[in-house]
Design an enzyme around this catalytic site. Structure first.
Site, PDB file in Angstrom:
ATOM      1  N   ASP A 263     -19.968 -14.530  15.338  1.00 56.03           N
ATOM      2  CA  ASP A 263     -18.936 -14.424  16.366  1.00 56.03           C
ATOM      3  C   ASP A 263     -19.376 -13.303  17.311  1.00 56.03           C
ATOM      4  O   ASP A 263     -19.346 -12.130  16.935  1.00 56.03           O
ATOM      5  CB  ASP A 263     -17.623 -14.089  15.652  1.00 56.03           C
TER       6      ASP A 263
ATOM      7  N   ASP B 186     -18.013 -12.627  20.274  1.00 52.16           N
ATOM      8  CA  ASP B 186     -16.936 -12.345  21.234  1.00 52.16           C
ATOM      9  C   ASP B 186     -17.300 -12.901  22.613  1.00 52.16           C
ATOM     10  O   ASP B 186     -17.628 -14.060  22.736  1.00 52.16           O
ATOM     11  CB  ASP B 186     -16.638 -10.838  21.269  1.00 52.16           C
TER      12      ASP B 186
ATOM     13  N   ARG C 251     -17.025 -21.143  23.263  1.00 53.76           N
ATOM     14  CA  ARG C 251     -15.641 -21.153  22.764  1.00 53.76           C
ATOM     15  C   ARG C 251     -14.680 -21.137  23.938  1.00 53.76           C
ATOM     16  O   ARG C 251     -14.720 -20.224  24.771  1.00 53.76           O
ATOM     17  CB  ARG C 251     -15.449 -19.942  21.863  1.00 53.76           C
TER      18      ARG C 251
ATOM     19  N   ASN D 238      -8.354  -9.979  20.074  1.00 53.85           N
ATOM     20  CA  ASN D 238      -8.233 -11.115  19.153  1.00 53.85           C
ATOM     21  C   ASN D 238      -7.251 -12.156  19.708  1.00 53.85           C
ATOM     22  O   ASN D 238      -6.185 -11.810  20.229  1.00 53.85           O
ATOM     23  CB  ASN D 238      -7.768 -10.626  17.780  1.00 53.85           C
ATOM     24  N   SER D 239      -7.598 -13.413  19.526  1.00 56.60           N
ATOM     25  CA  SER D 239      -6.847 -14.493  20.154  1.00 56.60           C
ATOM     26  C   SER D 239      -5.395 -14.591  19.702  1.00 56.60           C
ATOM     27  O   SER D 239      -4.566 -15.170  20.393  1.00 56.60           O
ATOM     28  CB  SER D 239      -7.541 -15.835  19.865  1.00 56.60           C
TER      29      SER D 239
ATOM     30  N   ASP E 146      -9.739  -5.700  16.543  1.00 56.99           N
ATOM     31  CA  ASP E 146     -10.700  -6.713  16.980  1.00 56.99           C
ATOM     32  C   ASP E 146     -10.631  -6.765  18.506  1.00 56.99           C
ATOM     33  O   ASP E 146      -9.951  -7.606  19.081  1.00 56.99           O
ATOM     34  CB  ASP E 146     -10.301  -8.055  16.340  1.00 56.99           C
TER      35      ASP E 146
ATOM     36  N   GLU F 134     -17.173 -16.530  23.725  1.00 57.55           N
ATOM     37  CA  GLU F 134     -15.889 -17.050  24.215  1.00 57.55           C
ATOM     38  C   GLU F 134     -15.673 -16.659  25.668  1.00 57.55           C
ATOM     39  O   GLU F 134     -16.182 -15.628  26.133  1.00 57.55           O
ATOM     40  CB  GLU F 134     -14.749 -16.552  23.322  1.00 57.55           C
TER      41      GLU F 134
ATOM     42  N   HIS G 224     -10.391 -23.480  20.785  1.00 60.16           N
ATOM     43  CA  HIS G 224      -9.474 -22.649  19.991  1.00 60.16           C
ATOM     44  C   HIS G 224      -8.033 -22.975  20.347  1.00 60.16           C
ATOM     45  O   HIS G 224      -7.711 -23.271  21.510  1.00 60.16           O
ATOM     46  CB  HIS G 224      -9.761 -21.171  20.246  1.00 60.16           C
TER      47      HIS G 224
ATOM     48  N   SER H  27     -17.344 -13.012  11.158  1.00 63.10           N
ATOM     49  CA  SER H  27     -16.124 -12.898  11.968  1.00 63.10           C
ATOM     50  C   SER H  27     -15.988 -11.532  12.638  1.00 63.10           C
ATOM     51  O   SER H  27     -16.057 -10.495  11.973  1.00 63.10           O
ATOM     52  CB  SER H  27     -14.929 -13.147  11.038  1.00 63.10           C
ATOM     53  N   GLY H  28     -15.737 -11.538  13.936  1.00 60.46           N
ATOM     54  CA  GLY H  28     -15.510 -10.283  14.657  1.00 60.46           C
ATOM     55  C   GLY H  28     -14.261  -9.588  14.149  1.00 60.46           C
ATOM     56  O   GLY H  28     -14.225  -8.360  14.016  1.00 60.46           O
ATOM     57  N   LEU H  29     -13.244 -10.390  13.851  1.00 65.39           N
ATOM     58  CA  LEU H  29     -12.005  -9.807  13.315  1.00 65.39           C
ATOM     59  C   LEU H  29     -12.280  -9.109  11.986  1.00 65.39           C
ATOM     60  O   LEU H  29     -11.867  -7.970  11.767  1.00 65.39           O
ATOM     61  CB  LEU H  29     -10.962 -10.917  13.106  1.00 65.39           C
TER      62      LEU H  29
ATOM     63  N   LYS I  49     -12.681  -8.163  24.968  1.00 67.99           N
ATOM     64  CA  LYS I  49     -11.652  -9.137  24.560  1.00 67.99           C
ATOM     65  C   LYS I  49     -10.669  -8.506  23.572  1.00 67.99           C
ATOM     66  O   LYS I  49     -10.887  -7.399  23.069  1.00 67.99           O
ATOM     67  CB  LYS I  49     -12.304 -10.379  23.959  1.00 67.99           C
TER      68      LYS I  49
END
Ligand code: SPV
Ligand code: MG
Length: 558
Positions: A100, A102, A173, A137-138, A73, A129, A204, A61-63, A135
């Site tokens: 991930d 990104d 993504r 975090n979503s 992130d 993504e 997502h 996970s990037g986060l 980016k």
């Protein structure tokens, strides 16, 4: 051209090994029935925990990786840092890792480079993504702008063209729903990415139910396998979602959040109470668990097989099977065998293991019997003498085996000893060497002794110039009377591989083996022609048979 991506050796037992291509493994999992569960992680230890609990794969996970660096992130870290974390996870376990990536760390050129590097590191799949680089975090409000479809299609094509194996997967993504765009936009993007060659679509959503995902699935019609991240909509029916086309579920950040909660609670407690004394076993895992997770037992196995030195490979067998033979120790012992007697906060066995380790001896087997389940010490192997009630120390000794070692050190579990005695014993080269002492003659004794006759004068307390005398044993064991004995054998002996074989033969041929202590076994070997060398010392050890001995040991030892 098909070129295999990095392969992983999966060991089964000692002998068989087989190749496992994890990109292929992941692809097969997705093709089979059932939803593939990826658990988020950010380092090797987390990956081991994911594997321990039976998940099918790891979400690098990037986060999590960013948070583990205490950074947002938001592509603050570089590709190499994310890659290094992902390969650490991959190296730590046998599961496929889905990384991930990104937005692919830049434009299509960066995606080409990332695919080559991640694939070469043995990562099974990457996910990119369709937002702008850098980016955010979503789940963070703002700056969730989408990249133009054409630009992202170019990245997917570049990535698919760059990969060297057929099995490596690229997951596209779609962030349209995150960016507040319509279901139509999400569907249009998913189709465009599928046309570009993506292997799966991660749709997502940050809705509080799976309604957006279900709406997409109903029109997507399983064109490609769908990946979901139900962080904000945890209440899902995976069996039903699989029917609609979900093939992979990512539990993206729960390990990170759980560990922060656990550390926060423990740190708070330690700070508040100004110490660790009140931490409970439920607050923190044991050191043994950490050793297991970091692969210490595998390392020990490997060391036994491969670690070479000029010294003779030696296995120590600690004899700790017997019942305590003196009532006075009962209260101090409780339910434990004598070897587990606590001496100033450390068990007798732990002390002896530390002494042996300090002498370079790591291969230690402890033979238990009475209350054997209470025996523990770092790095030891525990075996049991199932007949400990009806046999004596020689039978316990032979419950151990010499393995690949060239020498066995047999050590009584109810003594403490100075490391210099072990050093002296290790220097001796005869097939059977034992350490003897005559101090019982001066200090008196109230215990059963293993007696020996040596052709040296008992020192009578006289100072000698040689600190350790060496001579051949004339007789030893139960047949030696106190009147004729010159010394006692107190429980440190060494047997070469040849002597060990002789001992096994003697034991199989003599019915009275069950009645032998170690001195009797040695005397049998002597009568069968073995030369028994004695090293005569004056102290450097202490037996713990009675409460009085125990008190003295507590005063002598730190
Ligand atoms: C991550 O774990 O870094 C993800 C998933 O990308 S999410 O945080 O849901 O965006
Ligand atoms: Mg991410």
């Amino acid at each position: 051209m098909f070129c295999p991506s990095k392969r992983v050796y999966v060991f089964h037992g000692n002998e068989s090994r087989r190749f496992m291509d994890r990109a292929q493994q992941f692809r097969q999992m997705v093709e089979q029935s059932g939803v593939v569960r990826l658990m988020g992680a950010h380092n090797g230890l987390g990956a081991r925990l994911v594997e321990r609990h039976g998940f099918e794969g790891i979400w690098a996970s990037g986060l999590e990786i960013s948070a583990a660096h205490a950074l947002p992130d938001a592509n603050i870290l570089t590709m190499t840092e994310y890659l290094s974390a992902a390969s650490e996870m991959s190296d730590a376990c046998a599961l496929p890792v889905v990384a991930d990536c990104d937005t692919g760390y830049g434009n299509s050129n960066n995606v080409i480079h990332a695919v080559r590097r991640y694939e070469a590191a043995g990562i099974a799949a990457i996910c990119i993504e369709d937002k702008h680089f850098p980016k955010v975090n979503s789940y963070v409000a703002g700056r969730q702008d989408l990249a133009p479809i054409g630009e992202f299609v170019g990245k997917i094509m570049a990535g698919k063209n760059a990969q060297r194996s057929e099995a490596f997967s690229i997951i596209a993504r779609v962030e349209a729903l995150i960016a507040g765009r319509s279901q139509e936009e999400a569907l249009k993007r998913a189709h465009a990415y599928a046309d570009a060659g993506a292997d799966m679509i991660l749709m997502h959503s940050k809705a509080d139910t799976d309604r957006e995902i279900r709406a997409f699935l109903s029109v997507w019609k399983k064109r490609l396998p769908v990946v979901i991240v139900p962080t904000t909509y945890p209440d899902i029916d995976l069996v039903d979602l699989e029917q609609q086309g979900v093939k992979v579920v990512i539990y993206a950040n729960h390990g990170l959040r759980a560990s922060v909660r656990a550390m926060d609670d423990v740190f708070k407690k330690v700070a508040r109470e100004n110490g660790i004394a009140n931490l409970k076993a439920s607050d923190i895992v044991s050191m043994a668990d950490i050793f297991e997770l970091q692969g210490m037992s595998q390392m020990k196995e490997d060391e036994k097989k491969f670690l070479r030195s000029d010294s003779v490979p030696t296995r120590v067998i600690v004899l700790a099977a017997g019942m305590p033979n003196d009532e006075s120790l009962a209260t101090s012992l409780g339910d434990r065998p004598v070897a587990m007697l606590d001496i100033n906060g450390k068990s007798l066995l732990e002390r002896n293991v530390e002494t042996l380790n300090a002498c370079g001896l790591q291969d230690i087997t402890v033979i238990g019997g009475y209350r054997h389940e209470a025996i523990s010490a770092p790095g030891i192997e525990i075996r049991q003498n199932p007949k400990f009630m009806t046999t004596r120390a020689a039978a316990s000794l032979l419950c151990g085996d010499i393995g690949n070692a060239e020498r066995v050190l047999a050590i009584h579990g109810d003594i403490v000893f100075d490391r210099r005695l072990i050093g002296t014993l290790l220097e001796a080269e005869d097939d059977i060497v034992l350490v003897c002492d005559d101090s019982y003659k001066r200090s008196g004794h109230n215990r059963e002794l293993e007696l020996a006759v040596l052709p040296v004068d008992a020192s009578q307390g006289q100072r000698r110039i040689d600190s350790v005398q060496s001579c051949e044993v004339s007789a030893i064991g139960s047949l030696v009377s106190e009147a004729e004995a010159t010394h006692e054998y107190f429980g440190l002996a060494s047997f070469s591989r040849r002597a060990w074989q002789m001992a096994l033969e003697a034991a199989s041929e003599c019915e009275e083996v069950d009645t032998w202590n170690v001195a009797d076994l040695i005397d049998t070997l002597r009568r069968r022609g073995a030369r028994i060398q004695a090293l005569v010392v004056n102290g450097g050890w202490k037996e713990i048979h009675t409460f009085q001995h125990y008190r003295e040991a507590c005063m002598l030892l730190k």
